[in-house]
Design an enzyme around this catalytic site. Structure first.
Site, PDB file in Angstrom:
ATOM      1  N   PRO A   1      18.149  61.334  61.546  1.00 15.17           N
ATOM      2  CA  PRO A   1      16.937  61.715  60.818  1.00 15.17           C
ATOM      3  C   PRO A   1      15.942  60.570  60.550  1.00 15.17           C
ATOM      4  O   PRO A   1      14.743  60.752  60.733  1.00 15.17           O
ATOM      5  CB  PRO A   1      17.475  62.272  59.493  1.00 15.17           C
TER       6      PRO A   1
ATOM      7  N   THR B   1      13.196  59.103  65.567  1.00 17.43           N
ATOM      8  CA  THR B   1      11.877  58.585  65.185  1.00 17.43           C
ATOM      9  C   THR B   1      12.040  57.852  63.868  1.00 17.43           C
ATOM     10  O   THR B   1      12.344  58.475  62.838  1.00 17.43           O
ATOM     11  CB  THR B   1      10.877  59.744  64.988  1.00 17.43           C
TER      12      THR B   1
ATOM     13  N   LYS C   1       5.073  55.960  69.677  1.00 18.48           N
ATOM     14  CA  LYS C   1       5.319  57.307  69.139  1.00 18.48           C
ATOM     15  C   LYS C   1       4.374  57.608  67.955  1.00 18.48           C
ATOM     16  O   LYS C   1       3.773  58.681  67.892  1.00 18.48           O
ATOM     17  CB  LYS C   1       6.791  57.406  68.700  1.00 18.48           C
TER      18      LYS C   1
ATOM     19  N   LYS D   1       6.196  63.496  58.416  1.00 17.74           N
ATOM     20  CA  LYS D   1       7.073  62.321  58.507  1.00 17.74           C
ATOM     21  C   LYS D   1       6.448  61.270  59.433  1.00 17.74           C
ATOM     22  O   LYS D   1       6.365  60.092  59.097  1.00 17.74           O
ATOM     23  CB  LYS D   1       8.447  62.747  59.061  1.00 17.74           C
TER      24      LYS D   1
HETATM   25  P1  NAD Z   1      18.403  67.198  62.495  1.00 19.49           P
HETATM   26  O1  NAD Z   1      18.338  66.976  61.039  1.00 19.49           O
HETATM   27  O2  NAD Z   1      18.455  68.585  63.041  1.00 19.49           O
HETATM   28  O3  NAD Z   1      19.661  66.396  63.120  1.00 19.49           O
HETATM   29  C1  NAD Z   1      20.115  65.154  62.677  1.00 19.49           C
HETATM   30  C2  NAD Z   1      21.633  65.144  62.834  1.00 19.49           C
HETATM   31  O4  NAD Z   1      22.129  63.815  62.535  1.00 19.49           O
HETATM   32  C3  NAD Z   1      22.360  66.109  61.889  1.00 19.49           C
HETATM   33  O5  NAD Z   1      23.201  66.969  62.637  1.00 19.49           O
HETATM   34  C4  NAD Z   1      23.148  65.186  60.970  1.00 19.49           C
HETATM   35  O6  NAD Z   1      24.395  65.744  60.536  1.00 19.49           O
HETATM   36  C5  NAD Z   1      23.362  63.991  61.862  1.00 19.49           C
HETATM   37  N1  NAD Z   1      23.681  62.729  61.165  1.00 19.49           N
HETATM   38  C6  NAD Z   1      23.013  62.155  60.134  1.00 19.49           C
HETATM   39  N2  NAD Z   1      23.601  60.990  59.793  1.00 19.49           N
HETATM   40  C7  NAD Z   1      24.673  60.843  60.614  1.00 19.49           C
HETATM   41  C8  NAD Z   1      25.693  59.853  60.747  1.00 19.49           C
HETATM   42  N3  NAD Z   1      25.730  58.768  59.972  1.00 19.49           N
HETATM   43  N4  NAD Z   1      26.633  60.033  61.700  1.00 19.49           N
HETATM   44  C9  NAD Z   1      26.615  61.118  62.496  1.00 19.49           C
HETATM   45  N5  NAD Z   1      25.696  62.092  62.418  1.00 19.49           N
HETATM   46  C10 NAD Z   1      24.728  61.947  61.481  1.00 19.49           C
HETATM   47  O7  NAD Z   1      17.129  66.408  63.109  1.00 19.49           O
HETATM   48  P2  NAD Z   1      16.408  66.656  64.535  1.00 19.49           P
HETATM   49  O8  NAD Z   1      15.361  67.693  64.392  1.00 19.49           O
HETATM   50  O9  NAD Z   1      17.453  66.779  65.589  1.00 19.49           O
HETATM   51  O10 NAD Z   1      15.639  65.265  64.689  1.00 19.49           O
HETATM   52  C11 NAD Z   1      16.329  64.056  64.994  1.00 19.49           C
HETATM   53  C12 NAD Z   1      15.307  62.953  65.181  1.00 19.49           C
HETATM   54  O11 NAD Z   1      14.395  63.328  66.223  1.00 19.49           O
HETATM   55  C13 NAD Z   1      14.455  62.680  63.945  1.00 19.49           C
HETATM   56  O12 NAD Z   1      14.262  61.292  63.835  1.00 19.49           O
HETATM   57  C14 NAD Z   1      13.143  63.406  64.248  1.00 19.49           C
HETATM   58  O13 NAD Z   1      12.027  62.823  63.607  1.00 19.49           O
HETATM   59  C15 NAD Z   1      13.055  63.251  65.767  1.00 19.49           C
HETATM   60  N6  NAD Z   1      12.265  64.279  66.454  1.00 19.49           N
HETATM   61  C16 NAD Z   1      12.439  65.608  66.148  1.00 19.49           C
HETATM   62  C17 NAD Z   1      11.691  66.574  66.832  1.00 19.49           C
HETATM   63  C18 NAD Z   1      11.871  68.041  66.510  1.00 19.49           C
HETATM   64  O14 NAD Z   1      11.043  68.846  66.978  1.00 19.49           O
HETATM   65  N7  NAD Z   1      12.899  68.450  65.792  1.00 19.49           N
HETATM   66  C19 NAD Z   1      10.766  66.193  67.821  1.00 19.49           C
HETATM   67  C20 NAD Z   1      10.620  64.825  68.129  1.00 19.49           C
HETATM   68  C21 NAD Z   1      11.398  63.875  67.430  1.00 19.49           C
END
Ligand code: NAD
Length: 295
Positions: free
Chosen positions: A66, A96, A171, A246
């Site tokens: 996250p 990100t 980004k 964010k």
């Molecule tokens: P999400 O919250 O769905 O997934 C994050 C995952 O990380 C969760 O499953 C959580 O349990 C896991 N996690 C957290 N801490 C952990 C640890 N210490 N060990 C193991 N697992 C851990 O988030 P997302 O939507 O998949 O986004 C992830 C990243 O991608 C973010 O930085 C976000 O800004 C970026 N991003 C997201 C999108 C989108 O459309 N969702 C698009 C571009 C970039």
């Protein structure tokens, strides 16, 4: 083919890890949420009971977490991924996060002689599922050549933006511009509609004129103009307002530390913050059009 440890299997990480399995890599996964792991294990990945267990057999580690605090917490310190990694391990952090944390983690890896790339993505959950993400990477040229071979299993356009942190800067620059032209596109379309123009006709005109931009071309914010856009599907994401907020927050933090003038980005952040606070955090970011339609 690589032995990949994939950590963080949320909305983005889950389908990305599944695509690496499809591409023929051996993938060991870890997430704090058991169910998130099970979904990828059902597609051929191996489960592990901790990040360090996944790391033990890996030559490439991918994280999709996250925020910066999660990345720093996992990578740094005596029990962190960097301290425990096998020689030659390549780290790809696709989260990100703020560029300062990316630089810090990159420097810690370099101190141990390990390659680390900040590799944030452009493209949302659909692109993650389709394997069409764009990656913007920060790190050494040698690290980029190694990392690219694995990133190719999850995306189409893979760029080397510069040294550690440069991927994160690319980004935030991209997403700040996206927010600005989405708000501008919504504002222009609503001005036209307020004057009785058909938004579809106005969109066609602007697409062939100098107002042409990505929001207008593939993500039209006016309902009914573009069948495939979230605007025509009740603004279901897509890309959520809270995620745009964010990214704009990261851009604003960086502008303070680099004394950069970002008046348009600041205004876009302020508009999105106000829109989010009115119960729109989980709607698609193109719903900002409603701000110009009044109550
Ligand atoms: P999400 O919250 O769905 O997934 C994050 C995952 O990380 C969760 O499953 C959580 O349990 C896991 N996690 C957290 N801490 C952990 C640890 N210490 N060990 C193991 N697992 C851990 O988030 P997302 O939507 O998949 O986004 C992830 C990243 O991608 C973010 O930085 C976000 O800004 C970026 N991003 C997201 C999108 C989108 O459309 N969702 C698009 C571009 C970039």
């Amino acid at each position: 083919m690589a032995n990949v440890a994939f950590i963080g299997l949320g909305n983005m990480g889950g389908p990305m890890a599944a695509n690496l399995v499809k591409a023929g890599h051996s993938v060991t996964v870890f997430d704090l949420v058991e169910a998130a792991m099970d979904a990828v294990v059902a597609q051929g990945a191996k489960k592990s009971s901790s990040a360090l267990e996944a790391l033990a057999s890996a030559d490439t580690v991918i994280t999709m977490l996250p925020a910066g605090k999660h990345v720093a917490g996992l990578y740094l310190g005596d029990e962190g991924l960097i301290a425990k990694a096998n020689p030659g391990t390549v780290f790809l952090d696709c989260s990100t996060i703020d560029a300062d944390t990316a630089r810090k983690v990159g420097a810690a890896a370099a101190e141990r002689g390990l390659e680390m790339l900040d590799s944030p993505v452009s493209g949302g959950v659909k692109a993650a599922q389709a394997g069409t993400l764009a990656f913007m990477c920060g790190g050494t040229a040698a690290g980029f050549e190694k990392g690219k071979l694995v990133l190719e299993g999850m995306g189409k356009n893979i760029f080397h933006a510069g040294d550690h942190g440069a991927g994160q800067i690319a980004k935030i620059c991209n997403n700040m511009l996206l927010a600005i032209h989405m708000v501008g596109t919504a504002e222009a379309l609503q001005l036209g509609a307020n004057n009785g123009l058909d938004p579809k006709v106005l969109s066609e005109i602007m697409l062939k004129s100098s107002g042409r931009n990505w929001s207008l071309e593939v993500y039209n914010p006016y309902p009914g103009v573009m069948e495939t856009a979230p605007a025509s599907n009740d603004y279901k994401p897509g890309f959520m307002v809270q995620l745009m907020l964010k990214d704009l927050g990261l851009a604003m933090e960086n502008s303070l530390s680099t004394q950069s003038s970002v008046p348009m980005g600041a205004l876009a952040r302020s508009l999105y913050a106000s829109f989010s606070a009115k119960g729109n955090a989980t709607r698609d970011f193109s719903a900002i059009l409603e701000m110009f339609q009044g109550e």
